[in-house]
Design a protein around this motif. Structure first.
Motif, PDB file in Angstrom:
ATOM      1  N   MET A 126       0.778  -0.881   0.356  1.00  0.00           N
ATOM      2  CA  MET A 126      -0.141  -0.598   0.165  1.00  0.00           C
ATOM      3  C   MET A 126       1.058   1.656   0.262  1.00  0.00           C
ATOM      4  SD  MET A 126      -2.771   1.008   2.857  1.00  0.00           S
ATOM      5  CE  MET A 126      -1.998   1.031   4.103  1.00  0.00           C
ATOM      6  N   GLY A 127       2.260   1.557   0.611  1.00  0.00           N
ATOM      7  CA  GLY A 127       2.545   2.566   0.706  1.00  0.00           C
ATOM      8  C   GLY A 127       3.356   2.792  -0.454  1.00  0.00           C
ATOM      9  N   GLN A 128       3.642   2.001  -1.769  1.00  0.00           N
ATOM     10  CA  GLN A 128       3.824   2.258  -2.409  1.00  0.00           C
ATOM     11  C   GLN A 128       3.243   2.679  -3.723  1.00  0.00           C
ATOM     12  OE1 GLN A 128       6.672   2.045  -3.166  1.00  0.00           O
ATOM     13  NE2 GLN A 128       8.191   0.881  -2.171  1.00  0.00           N
ATOM     14  N   LYS A 129       1.639   2.875  -3.440  1.00  0.00           N
ATOM     15  CA  LYS A 129       0.702   3.106  -4.048  1.00  0.00           C
ATOM     16  C   LYS A 129       0.419   4.807  -3.601  1.00  0.00           C
ATOM     17  CE  LYS A 129      -0.322  -1.839  -5.032  1.00  0.00           C
ATOM     18  NZ  LYS A 129       0.526  -1.902  -4.784  1.00  0.00           N
ATOM     19  N   VAL A 130       0.257   5.163  -3.054  1.00  0.00           N
ATOM     20  CA  VAL A 130      -0.603   6.338  -2.437  1.00  0.00           C
ATOM     21  C   VAL A 130       0.737   7.432  -2.334  1.00  0.00           C
ATOM     22  CG1 VAL A 130      -1.741   5.250  -1.342  1.00  0.00           C
ATOM     23  CG2 VAL A 130      -0.516   5.503   0.133  1.00  0.00           C
ATOM     24  N   ASN A 131       0.623   8.346  -1.364  1.00  0.00           N
ATOM     25  CA  ASN A 131       1.371  10.237  -1.679  1.00  0.00           C
ATOM     26  C   ASN A 131       1.643   9.487  -0.048  1.00  0.00           C
ATOM     27  OD1 ASN A 131       2.387  12.514  -0.819  1.00  0.00           O
ATOM     28  ND2 ASN A 131       1.142  13.383  -1.967  1.00  0.00           N
ATOM     29  N   PRO A 132       3.001   9.542   0.501  1.00  0.00           N
ATOM     30  CA  PRO A 132       3.557   9.247   2.193  1.00  0.00           C
ATOM     31  C   PRO A 132       2.751  10.279   2.803  1.00  0.00           C
ATOM     32  CG  PRO A 132       4.830   8.304   0.328  1.00  0.00           C
ATOM     33  CD  PRO A 132       4.167   9.436  -1.430  1.00  0.00           C
ATOM     34  N   ILE A 133       3.253  11.405   1.824  1.00  0.00           N
ATOM     35  CA  ILE A 133       2.610  12.845   3.439  1.00  0.00           C
ATOM     36  C   ILE A 133       0.746  12.484   2.940  1.00  0.00           C
ATOM     37  CG2 ILE A 133       1.949  15.496   3.203  1.00  0.00           C
ATOM     38  CD1 ILE A 133       4.821  15.735   1.612  1.00  0.00           C
ATOM     39  N   LEU A 134       0.492  12.172   2.674  1.00  0.00           N
ATOM     40  CA  LEU A 134      -1.370  12.247   2.182  1.00  0.00           C
ATOM     41  C   LEU A 134      -1.528  10.783   3.688  1.00  0.00           C
ATOM     42  CD1 LEU A 134      -4.065  12.773   1.595  1.00  0.00           C
ATOM     43  CD2 LEU A 134      -4.543  11.336   0.205  1.00  0.00           C
ATOM     44  N   LEU A 135      -0.777   9.835   3.715  1.00  0.00           N
ATOM     45  CA  LEU A 135      -0.830   9.061   4.599  1.00  0.00           C
ATOM     46  C   LEU A 135      -0.455   9.143   5.801  1.00  0.00           C
ATOM     47  CD1 LEU A 135      -1.906   5.727   4.521  1.00  0.00           C
ATOM     48  CD2 LEU A 135       0.763   5.191   4.292  1.00  0.00           C
ATOM     49  N   ARG A 136      -0.074  10.024   6.017  1.00  0.00           N
ATOM     50  CA  ARG A 136       1.024  10.670   7.499  1.00  0.00           C
ATOM     51  C   ARG A 136       0.117  11.952   7.487  1.00  0.00           C
ATOM     52  NH1 ARG A 136       4.621   7.524   4.051  1.00  0.00           N
ATOM     53  NH2 ARG A 136       5.110   6.247   5.730  1.00  0.00           N
ATOM     54  N   THR A 137      -0.700  12.493   7.140  1.00  0.00           N
ATOM     55  CA  THR A 137      -1.535  13.761   7.826  1.00  0.00           C
ATOM     56  C   THR A 137      -2.268  12.965   8.401  1.00  0.00           C
ATOM     57  OG1 THR A 137      -1.195  14.892   5.325  1.00  0.00           O
ATOM     58  CG2 THR A 137      -3.101  15.706   6.989  1.00  0.00           C
ATOM     59  N   GLY A 138      -1.887  14.019   9.905  1.00  0.00           N
ATOM     60  CA  GLY A 138      -2.658  13.891  10.863  1.00  0.00           C
ATOM     61  C   GLY A 138      -2.007  12.624  12.511  1.00  0.00           C
ATOM     62  N   GLY A 139      -1.457  11.486  12.087  1.00  0.00           N
ATOM     63  CA  GLY A 139      -0.738  11.226  12.888  1.00  0.00           C
ATOM     64  C   GLY A 139       0.941  12.321  12.836  1.00  0.00           C
ATOM     65  N   ILE A 140       1.629  11.597  11.516  1.00  0.00           N
ATOM     66  CA  ILE A 140       3.102  12.689  11.631  1.00  0.00           C
ATOM     67  C   ILE A 140       2.944  13.929  11.166  1.00  0.00           C
ATOM     68  CG2 ILE A 140       4.376  10.711  12.646  1.00  0.00           C
ATOM     69  CD1 ILE A 140       5.965  11.159  10.169  1.00  0.00           C
ATOM     70  N   PHE A 141       2.420  14.605  10.814  1.00  0.00           N
ATOM     71  CA  PHE A 141       2.204  15.510  10.501  1.00  0.00           C
ATOM     72  C   PHE A 141       1.027  16.718  10.058  1.00  0.00           C
ATOM     73  CE2 PHE A 141       4.711  13.459   6.109  1.00  0.00           C
ATOM     74  CZ  PHE A 141       6.204  14.028   6.318  1.00  0.00           C
ATOM     75  N   ASN A 142       0.612  17.798  10.151  1.00  0.00           N
ATOM     76  CA  ASN A 142      -0.315  18.710  10.500  1.00  0.00           C
ATOM     77  C   ASN A 142      -0.723  18.612   9.048  1.00  0.00           C
ATOM     78  OD1 ASN A 142      -2.554  19.592  11.506  1.00  0.00           O
ATOM     79  ND2 ASN A 142      -0.986  21.250  12.620  1.00  0.00           N
ATOM     80  N   TRP A 143      -2.312  19.526   8.925  1.00  0.00           N
ATOM     81  CA  TRP A 143      -2.783  20.060   7.482  1.00  0.00           C
ATOM     82  C   TRP A 143      -1.898  20.989   7.251  1.00  0.00           C
ATOM     83  CZ3 TRP A 143      -5.083  16.654  11.483  1.00  0.00           C
ATOM     84  CH2 TRP A 143      -5.928  15.415  10.741  1.00  0.00           C
ATOM     85  N   LYS A 144      -2.036  21.233   6.024  1.00  0.00           N
ATOM     86  CA  LYS A 144      -1.802  22.294   5.418  1.00  0.00           C
ATOM     87  C   LYS A 144      -2.319  23.671   5.172  1.00  0.00           C
ATOM     88  CE  LYS A 144       1.794  19.716   2.512  1.00  0.00           C
ATOM     89  NZ  LYS A 144       2.363  19.413   2.129  1.00  0.00           N
ATOM     90  N   SER A 145      -3.477  23.480   5.350  1.00  0.00           N
ATOM     91  CA  SER A 145      -5.080  24.461   5.550  1.00  0.00           C
ATOM     92  C   SER A 145      -5.444  23.253   6.805  1.00  0.00           C
ATOM     93  CB  SER A 145      -5.244  24.355   4.460  1.00  0.00           C
ATOM     94  OG  SER A 145      -5.434  24.442   2.696  1.00  0.00           O
ATOM     95  N   ARG A 146      -5.611  25.507   7.217  1.00  0.00           N
ATOM     96  CA  ARG A 146      -6.294  24.289   8.973  1.00  0.00           C
ATOM     97  C   ARG A 146      -7.612  25.331   9.815  1.00  0.00           C
ATOM     98  NH1 ARG A 146      -1.005  24.014   9.936  1.00  0.00           N
ATOM     99  NH2 ARG A 146      -0.247  25.454  11.162  1.00  0.00           N
ATOM    100  N   TRP A 147      -8.603  24.847   8.829  1.00  0.00           N
ATOM    101  CA  TRP A 147      -9.816  26.362   8.749  1.00  0.00           C
ATOM    102  C   TRP A 147     -10.468  25.496   9.347  1.00  0.00           C
ATOM    103  CZ3 TRP A 147     -12.449  25.533   4.876  1.00  0.00           C
ATOM    104  CH2 TRP A 147     -11.548  25.299   3.263  1.00  0.00           C
ATOM    105  N   PHE A 148     -11.843  25.865   9.705  1.00  0.00           N
ATOM    106  CA  PHE A 148     -13.507  25.200  10.226  1.00  0.00           C
ATOM    107  C   PHE A 148     -14.179  26.132   8.697  1.00  0.00           C
ATOM    108  CE2 PHE A 148     -17.697  24.816  11.094  1.00  0.00           C
ATOM    109  CZ  PHE A 148     -17.997  23.966  11.122  1.00  0.00           C
ATOM    110  N   ALA A 149     -14.969  25.666   8.164  1.00  0.00           N
ATOM    111  CA  ALA A 149     -16.461  26.558   7.463  1.00  0.00           C
ATOM    112  C   ALA A 149     -17.457  25.636   7.557  1.00  0.00           C
ATOM    113  CB  ALA A 149     -15.660  26.644   6.166  1.00  0.00           C
ATOM    114  N   ASP A 150     -18.337  25.788   7.031  1.00  0.00           N
ATOM    115  CA  ASP A 150     -19.863  25.298   7.379  1.00  0.00           C
ATOM    116  C   ASP A 150     -20.107  25.008   5.223  1.00  0.00           C
ATOM    117  OD1 ASP A 150     -20.854  28.126   5.574  1.00  0.00           O
ATOM    118  OD2 ASP A 150     -21.480  28.631   7.056  1.00  0.00           O
ATOM    119  N   LYS A 151     -21.770  24.755   5.433  1.00  0.00           N
ATOM    120  CA  LYS A 151     -21.744  23.810   3.871  1.00  0.00           C
ATOM    121  C   LYS A 151     -21.404  24.790   2.668  1.00  0.00           C
ATOM    122  CE  LYS A 151     -24.406  19.762   5.167  1.00  0.00           C
ATOM    123  NZ  LYS A 151     -25.521  19.199   5.066  1.00  0.00           N
TER     124      LYS A 151
END
Length: 216
Positions: free
Chosen positions: A1-26
């Motif tokens: 699985m690790g070879q087929k996905v973006n490594p940063i996306l796979l680790r976001t929320g774990g060891i990496f933080n989101w690059k856009s941090r905000w809350f919005a309604d619909k």
């Protein structure tokens, strides 16, 4: 699985933080998402000479904060801060041009220097792309890039080229390794970037993985 996905996306929320941090309604979510895309696109074009590495966006009720990571902060700031003021003015236009006065956001820009640009997958990929466009030998370009990455303290690097490499009639894929790239270890701090090189013969896709060690 690790070879087929973006490594940063796979680790976001774990060891990496989101690059856009905000809350919005619909109602405002789609507008904010499009706004983030336009900001990143503008900064990527505007700060190409400053070796832009990353853009982090934070939003509050009346404030938008941009944390810009570059290898050459002096180019962003400019003489007496003139270049930074122009960038801020353009960003203000992108964000607030279509909003009413009470909805406008205050813009704050923070510049952070990347001390080891050779450990940035984005900068390594862009350097290889510029060399391929000028018909520099691809194996030599990749070898030199890998030597610089390992010399900067990386524990592993992998570079993949795909497409009409060196103007070949039939497209192919070539992979180059040095050190280790534990893509399935979620503790592993792996920087990743992909981008096509638009050469005269056609597209050559560039993918770069850089392993910087484990985060405990």
């Amino acid at each position: 699985m690790g070879q087929k996905v973006n490594p940063i996306l796979l680790r976001t929320g774990g060891i990496f933080n989101w690059k856009s941090r905000w809350f919005a309604d619909k109602k405002s979510y789609a507008d904010n998402l499009l706004e983030d895309y336009r900001l990143r696109q503008y900064l990527d074009e505007k700060l190409a000479n400053a070796s832009l590495v990353d853009v982090n966006i934070k939003r509050s009720i009346s404030k938008l904060t941009l944390v810009i990571e570059v290898a050459r902060p002096g180019v962003v700031i400019g003489k007496g801060g003139q270049n930074l003021e122009k960038i801020k003015s353009e960003i203000d236009h992108i964000v607030n041009a279509s909003k009413q006065k009470k909805e406008k956001s205050r813009i704050e820009i923070k510049i952070e220097e990347v001390k080891k640009p050779d450990l940035s997958a984005k900068l390594v990929a862009e350097r290889i792309i510029s060399q391929l466009i000028t018909r520099y030998p691809h194996r030599r370009a990749v070898k030199q890039a890998m030597e610089k990455v390992m010399g900067a303290g990386a524990k592993g690097v992998k570079i993949q080229l795909s497409g009409r490499i060196a103007g070949a009639e039939i497209s192919r894929s070539e992979k180059y390794f040095e050190g280790s790239i534990p893509t399935q270890t979620l503790r592993a701090n792996i920087d990743y970037y992909e981008k096509p090189a638009k050469t005269r013969s056609g597209y050559v896709g560039i993918k770069v993985w850089i392993y910087k060690g484990e985060i405990v």
